[in-house]
Scaffold this active site. Structure first.
Site, mmCIF file in Angstrom:
data_model
loop_
_atom_site.group_PDB
_atom_site.id
_atom_site.type_symbol
_atom_site.label_atom_id
_atom_site.label_comp_id
_atom_site.label_asym_id
_atom_site.label_seq_id
_atom_site.Cartn_x
_atom_site.Cartn_y
_atom_site.Cartn_z
ATOM 1 N N ALA C 72 0.884 -1.164 0.000
ATOM 2 C CA ALA C 72 0.000 0.000 0.000
ATOM 3 C C ALA C 72 0.915 1.206 0.000
ATOM 4 O O ALA C 72 1.076 1.887 1.002
ATOM 5 C CB ALA C 72 -0.909 -0.013 1.225
ATOM 6 N N ASN C 101 2.861 4.623 -16.846
ATOM 7 C CA ASN C 101 1.675 4.148 -16.119
ATOM 8 C C ASN C 101 0.995 5.376 -15.523
ATOM 9 O O ASN C 101 1.635 6.191 -14.855
ATOM 10 C CB ASN C 101 2.138 3.164 -15.033
ATOM 11 N N CYS C 132 -7.197 2.126 -8.988
ATOM 12 C CA CYS C 132 -7.092 3.031 -7.851
ATOM 13 C C CYS C 132 -8.485 3.473 -7.458
ATOM 14 O O CYS C 132 -9.400 3.496 -8.267
ATOM 15 C CB CYS C 132 -6.276 4.257 -8.202
ATOM 16 N N LYS C 167 -4.888 -1.366 -17.841
ATOM 17 C CA LYS C 167 -4.472 -2.400 -16.892
ATOM 18 C C LYS C 167 -5.628 -2.744 -15.976
ATOM 19 O O LYS C 167 -6.095 -1.911 -15.193
ATOM 20 C CB LYS C 167 -3.291 -1.881 -16.075
ATOM 21 N N GLY C 219 2.959 -11.270 -6.450
ATOM 22 C CA GLY C 219 3.938 -12.330 -6.265
ATOM 23 C C GLY C 219 3.407 -13.701 -6.652
ATOM 24 O O GLY C 219 2.247 -13.845 -7.068
ATOM 25 N N THR C 268 6.954 -8.160 -8.851
ATOM 26 C CA THR C 268 7.596 -8.438 -7.562
ATOM 27 C C THR C 268 8.958 -9.104 -7.701
ATOM 28 O O THR C 268 9.857 -8.868 -6.898
ATOM 29 C CB THR C 268 6.634 -9.310 -6.736
HETATM 30 C C1 LIG Z 1 5.275 -2.244 -4.511
HETATM 31 C C2 LIG Z 1 4.369 -2.286 -5.699
HETATM 32 C C3 LIG Z 1 3.966 -1.098 -6.310
HETATM 33 C C4 LIG Z 1 3.124 -1.111 -7.423
HETATM 34 N N1 LIG Z 1 2.764 0.058 -8.010
HETATM 35 C C5 LIG Z 1 1.970 0.042 -9.132
HETATM 36 C C6 LIG Z 1 1.641 1.236 -9.833
HETATM 37 O O1 LIG Z 1 2.085 2.324 -9.478
HETATM 38 N N2 LIG Z 1 0.821 1.169 -10.915
HETATM 39 C C7 LIG Z 1 0.332 -0.037 -11.345
HETATM 40 O O2 LIG Z 1 -0.402 -0.074 -12.336
HETATM 41 N N3 LIG Z 1 0.670 -1.185 -10.736
HETATM 42 C C8 LIG Z 1 1.464 -1.181 -9.637
HETATM 43 N N4 LIG Z 1 1.804 -2.359 -9.033
HETATM 44 C C9 LIG Z 1 1.279 -3.621 -9.557
HETATM 45 C C10 LIG Z 1 2.294 -4.339 -10.439
HETATM 46 O O3 LIG Z 1 2.618 -3.568 -11.567
HETATM 47 C C11 LIG Z 1 1.740 -5.701 -10.910
HETATM 48 O O4 LIG Z 1 0.531 -5.487 -11.586
HETATM 49 C C12 LIG Z 1 1.467 -6.645 -9.747
HETATM 50 O O5 LIG Z 1 2.470 -6.524 -8.763
HETATM 51 C C13 LIG Z 1 1.352 -8.121 -10.180
HETATM 52 O O6 LIG Z 1 2.540 -8.595 -10.744
HETATM 53 P P1 LIG Z 1 3.663 -9.393 -9.897
HETATM 54 O O7 LIG Z 1 2.959 -10.483 -9.150
HETATM 55 O O8 LIG Z 1 4.655 -9.872 -10.891
HETATM 56 O O9 LIG Z 1 4.240 -8.392 -8.937
HETATM 57 C C14 LIG Z 1 2.663 -2.348 -7.926
HETATM 58 C C15 LIG Z 1 3.084 -3.539 -7.322
HETATM 59 C C16 LIG Z 1 3.933 -3.518 -6.228
HETATM 60 C C17 LIG Z 1 4.352 -4.827 -5.621
#
Ligand SMILES: Cc1cc2nc3c(=O)[nH]c(=O)nc-3n(C[C@H](O)[C@H](O)[C@H](O)COP(=O)(O)O)c2cc1C
Ligand SMILES: Cc1cc2nc3c(=O)[nH]c(=O)nc-3n(C[C@H](O)[C@H](O)[C@H](O)COP(=O)(O)OP(=O)(O)OC[C@H]3O[C@@H](n4cnc5c(N)ncnc54)[C@H](O)[C@@H]3O)c2cc1C
Ligand SMILES: Cc1cc2nc3c(=O)[nH]c(=O)nc-3n(C[C@H](O)[C@H](O)[C@H](O)COP(=O)(O)OP(=O)(O)OC[C@H]3O[C@@H](n4cnc5c(N)ncnc54)[C@H](O)[C@@H]3O)c2cc1C
Ligand SMILES: Cc1cc2nc3c(=O)[nH]c(=O)nc-3n(C[C@H](O)[C@H](O)[C@H](O)COP(=O)(O)O)c2cc1C
Ligand code: FES
Ligand code: FES
Lengths: 305, 273, 305, 273
Positions: C72, C101, C132, C167, C219, C268
């Site tokens: 968060a 983004n 969001c 997205k 993750g 992640t």
């Molecule tokens: C710490 C963190 C910050 C994130 N910030 C954004 C963001 O600013 N905009 C967005 O569209 N997704 C954001 N995400 C989501 C990631 O882009 C992705 O959609 C999500 O983590 C799933 O992929 P993963 O399991 O490979 O991490 C964020 C994820 C994490 C873990």
């Protein structure tokens, strides 16, 4: 160690302790007799029962995932009649609340199964599994449409005098909506969560791992999602909640109580640690004692925000 | 009660070609395991991997605290890979013994064949020891891809006759182990043949082929089946296999098996893993 | 090893390879220069940009969960202007597709950010983060209501000529619905999934782990859920998909291609294996070569069911 | 480039009271680490636990392949618990070196104090070695709960003067280590005091208290901060800390720190972990 009061009252259902084993992960109960004394458990929810026996899906039926597993058993079960004749009587000697998990492809099937369960000796309550594809509505789950859900619960409510638990599907935009619908239909208790829809693919064969293509995700992977949903439902409705999803130990259970659950169900954990549910009762008592919690029910909803 | 809890790894011997022998300090399990029974072993400190993996008990030994449980295993994926990397002193979780053992031959005159394919050799050292003790003279027919894959032969008690087959002809008969069995059964007179009994363990296609050989010769046999297993004691319903004549239901390999009488499995309905 | 064609074409967006780093997990790109050559990547999605800089939530902002993490962050970012002045120019030397983004609290904010991005040198496309809270609709996410979503996408479509990626949020009953809405609004590409809503509780302090109480789960834990959703969206719409959720290695990526993704995003994984995205490009090439796949794009949707 | 990859555990010494010293075969990291820099270490074979854990480099040693990286750590949770259970030969993932080191005192006449609370002792053996080599005479002020918690003192190079404090009075001064520093600074004449510099590492409340002591005496100092860290190199935005005078933003401990000048942290706005 001071004595801890582990009893919990969930509306019409009183449990000697809040540790209940989850449907589909504990067979019909006696399978676990080599591992623990069933009388140590707060309750047992048996494998989902349909009107007639079901053979389930073709294998492969499960698939391991990071900290979780997918299953698509396809509700293999002995059917409600064999349950009443063979399985339920075998549980009579044990001092634990036996809960029947009920499944139907149409509203009438739910009603018919519940009618047969009415008056059964040794049955403490009914849990409606509404996460199954609703065949009369093109396979959509009963649990995702509030209107259908409320009607289903009301129909079952009319034929059963047993404590009625409705088990919510987590595959919804806002779980508060089906929660309110189930309560409006007459649910005494809500249990959540059932499994999340997921899929496994084998890159080598380029095929889905599960014969059924999709399956339900359970285990520690879903714990943060389940905790949130319990928290959300506790704010949305006033009936008691049985929380579940990835609970592996007593501390996990405490987290669910704090989020708003009055009792917990233990699912996937039973597969890898078959004596674990009994250990959890002991550990929970010790945790409470160490933390000066006299009554475990005082933890429910105790999150400090 | 069935044992469920942590046990210590005493030894973890590399036998070559990705095969290992793990010796585990598990007196309660060792004291009550019968041939072809198995244990579920869970490795790793966290919840990934999550589930246990089934392994036949290959041998029961003597350890510091009583019986040891010895597992002969092949590295095929993540669970076995992690197991192979553990050092003596490491702990794993074990549940067992589980499943129905190979039943004894009953007929003291029966010619007894042990038919192993690859790592399917695992349950036979223990079975051999029990058969020898009961006065039988089992003959091991052992097939593998290549010479180096014929592991675990020195785990057998002395007095077991062995014949080997390799796909590539690098040791023994060039071809399938089922052909060895076929030959042996064919060489028996028809009365002896009907008294013969085979114990079989190996990959699914090899077992289906062996089952066919047994049925052709009207010989008896028991097969120890494999499948992905989520629990090992009958509740997750993952390990189901179609039985002959049960068009509407399945047997669970973990509790109705892993051993099944020859002729009882509906091979046609089994999907390749 | 025969040469493998790694290029992929997602509508108006061509990538030299299908490995893209995900928003919020790769900073503004250059933070990873000590670990890998940015030019090896198919693309980079930068941290979500808002109209003005945002400081984000009070810590604690992340929480580890079984095979996953909750975050968060609260969209801490430098704001679109600083991005254009400082961050984007720093990426010009690299041969990779830079994607912005974009985040807004109201429809107008999305539009304004996209207007400023229009014509920016070195920008290959825009990804709208619609997960969001929509402040004008009481905190509900933009991405969960198809009507609001379609309107939002159409509004942005009018002001941008860049390839437009929407997205999707996975916190919906049927992800096919927002998928169709986004396409109807004018999305060129869909990316999914964003994080799943979850919660962590510390039993000792009886408090939520995250200061924000709830956070988004990412993750390996979510991989089976994300795979299913990609599979589902691929059946629902005709535009190309960027798949993500728990991808840790090239085999995971192949699974997403088979489910229907034309490219993948790595999130992640970057935190624990900062050079991993570049390794994945190499491993993917080797995987294809070993499996006689001449063009990686041939894997897309290649699931055998 | 910053190193990221697997490294081998050469030794894992139990120092008592849940403290361990891990010696890792990491020549690239060891060759370039400065005092108070840290490494992210990930343990376990699967994805649970998922994230790395930050550890200061306590000492750089000599190993079979060049420099070794030595970590002095305390078991507080799952990650450190798993690390403590590893046997020599095990592999872990490492990323590093990361973060900004303690800057040198610059003033050759400066009285130098190293102020450590509990496992906050970790960065000081390496810092001491570098300070001694540069001709300084640092004095270590080391506070802990109890005598047994005063670990790692034999990791320091000879020639470091040490004073200890324990909460329970079981060794040295009975009370807080900040009181030792306060006493030392108070004993200096005001000109020397303003040349004094303290390097501080310990739990957050101890660092806030030390910061207050430094400011009261107008002495200089650098604090090495702690926080939960998701990545260690500035991108996850989890390790943020409020800085004085930056009402609208945060510093990231991993890249703007872990060392910060005394007086720059807004302790009021930090929530207890
Ligand atoms: C710490 C963190 C910050 C994130 N910030 C954004 C963001 O600013 N905009 C967005 O569209 N997704 C954001 N995400 C989501 C990631 O882009 C992705 O959609 C999500 O983590 C799933 O992929 P993963 O399991 O490979 O991490 C964020 C994820 C994490 C873990
Ligand atoms: C009753 C029984 C006894 C067994 N005894 C032995 C033994 O003594 N020695 C031995 O080496 N192996 C034995 N096996 C097989 C062993 O369980 C698998 O090799 C093991 O589970 C693979 O785990 P993994 O994590 O390494 O592989 P995974 O990463 O889980 O999977 C790798 C591959 O192996 C396949 N696989 C996974 N589980 C099984 C399984 N249970 N059976 C067959 N294929 C599987 C998967 O489909 C996958 O393709 C036995 C299996 C059964 C059912
Ligand atoms: C720059 C830096 C250098 C460090 N150097 C050392 C060192 O040299 N030796 C050492 O023993 N420890 C050091 N730490 C602290 C160490 O990182 C934590 O003790 C470790 O992350 C705990 O991991 P765990 O999995 O055992 O605990 P977890 O199971 O993750 O958590 C257990 C408890 O520890 C808390 N915790 C988790 N991470 C941290 C953290 N990073 N800082 C403070 N509390 C935390 C959690 O909030 C939780 O209450 C350092 C921390 C930082 C930020
Ligand atoms: C193999 C398996 C079978 C299941 N069968 C049922 C079922 O018949 N009825 C039901 O309501 N839930 C069923 N569930 C769901 C569980 O009861 C539980 O809701 C879910 O697994 C989440 O809890 P867990 O993470 O502790 O396993 C099943 C779960 C698994 C893993
Ligand atoms: S392995 Fe679970 S039922 Fe057989
Ligand atoms: S630890 Fe990730 S930004 Fe500091």
């Amino acid at each position: 160690m001071s004595a801890v009061d582990l009893t919990v009252k969930l509306g019409p259902l009183t449990l000697k302790n809040p540790v209940v084993t989850a449907s589909g992960t504990f067979g019909y109960g006696t399978e676990f007799s080599p591992f623990l004394d069933l009388s140590t458990l707060g309750g047992i929810v048996v494998k989902g029962l349909s009107l007639r026996p079901r053979r389930g899906n073709e294998p492969p039926r499960i698939c391991e995932t990071p900290s979780g597993m997918l299953n698509a058993i396809g509700l293999q079960n002995v059917g409600v009649d064999a349950f009443l004749q063979e399985k339920l009587p075998a549980l009579l000697p044990f001092d634990t609340a036996v809960l029947a998990n009920v499944y139907g492809e149409r509203e009438e099937e739910y009603v018919q199964v519940c009618e047969r369960l009415e008056g059964a000796r040794g049955l403490a309550g009914i849990e409606l599994n509404v996460s199954c594809p609703n065949t009369s509505r093109g396979g959509m789950q009963f649990g995702v449409d509030p209107v259908t859900l409320e009607r289903l619960v009301a129909a079952v409510r009319r034929v059963t005098s047993l404590p009625l638990i409705v088990k919510l599907s987590p595959n919804v935009t806002d779980i508060g909506e089906p929660a309110r619908a189930a309560v409006a239909g007459g649910a005494d208790i809500l249990s959540l969560v059932n499994t999340f829809t997921g899929m496994g693919i084998d890159a080598e064969s380029r095929r889905p791992v599960l014969n059924n293509v999709v399956g339900g995700l359970s285990g520690p992977a879903i714990k943060p999602l389940a905790l949130y949903m319990v928290h959300r439902v506790a704010k949305a409705v006033d009936v008691p909640i049985m929380g579940m999803g990835g609970i592996m130990n007593a501390v996990d259970a405490v987290e669910f109580f704090l989020a708003g659950a009055a009792a917990v169900q233990i699912g996937t954990s039973n597969f890898l640690n078959p004596g674990g549910a009994a250990t959890m009762v002991r550990d929970l008592e010790q945790w409470c004692s160490r933390h000066q919690v006299e009554k475990v029910r005082d933890l429910t909803g105790g999150l400090r925000t | 009660m069935i044992f469920s809890g942590p046990v210590s790894l005493l030894e973890n011997l590399d036998l070559g070609h990705d095969n290992f022998l793990a010796v585990l300090d598990a007196p309660e399990v060792g004291a009550s395991t019968e041939p072809a029974q198995f244990v579920m072993v869970r490795v790793g400190e966290g919840t990934d991997p999550l589930l246990g993996r089934p392994f036949s008990v290959a041998r029961i030994g003597e350890g510091p605290n009583g019986a040891t449980v010895q597992l002969l295993y092949k590295v095929v994926g993540r669970g076995t890979g992690i197991l192979a990397g553990l050092q003596p002193g490491a702990r794993v979780s074990m549940v067992g013994p589980l499943g129905r053992p190979f039943p004894p031959p009953e007929d003291p005159q029966a010619p007894v064949y042990l038919v192993a394919g690859g790592i399917g050799i695992a349950p036979f050292p223990l079975l051999s020891a029990r058969l020898l003790a009961a006065g039988y003279h089992p003959r091991l027919l052992y097939g593998a891809r290549s010479r180096g894959d014929l592991v675990g032969r020195d785990l057998f008690p002395p007095g077991i006759e062995m014949e080997v087959a390799t796909d590539d002809g690098s040791a023994g008969h060039a071809g399938f182990v089922t052909q060895l069995l076929d030959r042996h059964l064919a060489a028996l007179d028809s009365r002896t043949r009907r008294r013969a009994i085979a114990y079989v363990c190996g990959p699914t296609p090899m077992m289906a082929a062996t089952d066919a050989v047994l049925s052709r010769h009207e010989a008896r046999g028991h097969l120890s089946l494999e499948s992905f297993m989520g629990c090992g004691f009958g509740v997750c319903l993952s390990c189901v296999v179609p039985r002959v004549g049960q068009a509407t239901g399945y047997a669970r390999i973990c509790v109705h098996g892993p051993t099944f009488p020859a002729g009882s499995i509906d091979w046609q309905r089994i999907q390749p893993l």
